[in-house]
Design an enzyme around this catalytic site. Structure first.
Site, PDB file in Angstrom:
ATOM      1  CE  LYS A  48      -3.272  -1.086  -0.676  1.00 47.66           C
ATOM      2  NZ  LYS A  48      -3.425  -1.711  -2.024  1.00 47.66           N
ATOM      3  CG  HIS A 108       4.423  -6.182  -1.090  1.00 52.15           C
ATOM      4  ND1 HIS A 108       4.594  -4.886  -1.507  1.00 52.15           N
ATOM      5  CD2 HIS A 108       3.257  -6.601  -1.641  1.00 52.15           C
ATOM      6  CE1 HIS A 108       3.573  -4.540  -2.280  1.00 52.15           C
ATOM      7  NE2 HIS A 108       2.751  -5.562  -2.378  1.00 52.15           N
ATOM      8  CB  SER A 138      -3.929   2.344   1.952  1.00 56.86           C
ATOM      9  OG  SER A 138      -3.995   1.777   0.676  1.00 56.86           O
TER      10      SER A 138
END
Ligand code: A3P
Length: 295
Positions: A48, A108, A138
């Site tokens: 995010k 990530h 988010s």
């Protein structure tokens, strides 16, 4: 493509102490045999933080600003998501097999889970960080719409989990800090979402310099326009609307949600904000990283 039967929000699984979406946890082992190419570029972010945005910018740079070429496939095909696995979509490793060089790769993963060869071979990294409060908000909406995540519960309980690092990919604090420190020994361009919001052209120029590429001024302007939130929200090849509903349910919350800095103010109560700030000061003590949570 491997069939996944049960997609009902399984609990996170821990790999080396890092909580991950169950299906992604299964990929971490096989991913360790990844063979990097010298011209690979790795996009690393905590979820995010602007991953999709910088991915579109980079693909446009790689395609010389040619819009049609950037429409060739959805984002998860153009920029393989290394640890991805889910129903109805090829896994990141499957996509990688058919990705021509020079490759843009997305992950990530925190440092502890990154394939060692990517570190040993000093594969160039573009890291994008975003202020923790906007990431938390988010991420909460993303948890609601992504069916591979556990149920986020209430906003208040999700925020507690976020602060404790008990969300997929673990601690935001550790993630942004460890990649920040690694820039001393690894070729990393460390960017901030807020800087991209403030002056995308300046940040695209930084990217070009880091890549050792140049583009005509008008092409850079064209990339800035095409990668605005408004354009990307309507771009089917960038907005993840082609991802099967079993994975992402855009009717719950669209992937391209608001794309602003400071949206946290609509969610945080005064009490949550005070608690978050105190905890933040402790967790980020001694770190030279500075974030802007409003512009
Ligand atoms: P919000 O949920 O705050 O709107 P990631 O790609 O790392 O998952 O990050 C997603 C976040 O980046 C979402 O934030 C999304 O709206 C925002 N985003 C995506 N494209 C963007 C763009 N072109 N400009 C600004 N924000 C963008």
């Amino acid at each position: 493509m491997e069939q996944i039967q049960d997609t009902s929000r399984p609990p996170l699984e821990y790999v080396k102490g890092i909580p991950l979406i169950k299906y992604f946890a299964e990929v971490v082992g096989p991913l360790q045999s990844l063979q990097p190419r010298p011209d690979d570029l790795l996009i690393i972010t905590y979820p995010k933080s602007g991953t999709t945005w910088v991915s579109e910018v980079l693909d446009m740079i790689y395609q010389g600003g040619d819009l049609e070429k950037c429409q060739r496939a959805p984002m998860f095909i153009r920029v393989p998501f290394l640890e991805f696995k889910g129903p109805g979509c090829p896994s990141g490793l499957e996509v990688l097999k058919d990705t021509p060089a020079p490759r843009l790769l997305k992950t990530h993963l925190p440092l502890a889970l990154i394939p060692q060869a990517l570190l040993d071979q000093k594969v160039k990294v573009i890291y994008v960080a975003r202020n923790a409060k906007d990431v938390a908000v988010s991420y909460y909406h993303f948890y609601r719409m992504v069916q591979l995540n556990p149920d986020p519960g209430t906003w208040d309980s999700f925020l507690e989990k976020f602060m404790a690092g008990e969300v997929s990919y673990g601690s935001w604090y550790q993630h942004v800090r460890e990649w920040w420190e690694l820039r001393h020994t690894h070729p990393i361009l460390y960017l901030f979402y807020e800087d991209m919001k403030e002056d995308p052209k300046r940040e695209i120029r930084k990217i070009l310099e880091f890549l050792g590429r140049s583009l005509p001024e008008e092409t850079v302007d064209h990339i800035v326009r095409h990668t605005s939130f408004k354009e990307m929200k309507n771009n089917r090849m960038a907005n993840h609307s082609t991802v099967p509903t079993e994975i992402m349910d855009h009717s719950i919350s669209p992937f391209m949600r608001k794309g602003v800095t400071g949206d946290w103010k609509t969610m945080f109560t005064v009490a949550q904000n005070e608690r978050f700030d105190a905890d933040y000061a402790e967790k980020m003590a001694g770190c030279s990283l500075e974030f802007r949570s409003e512009l």
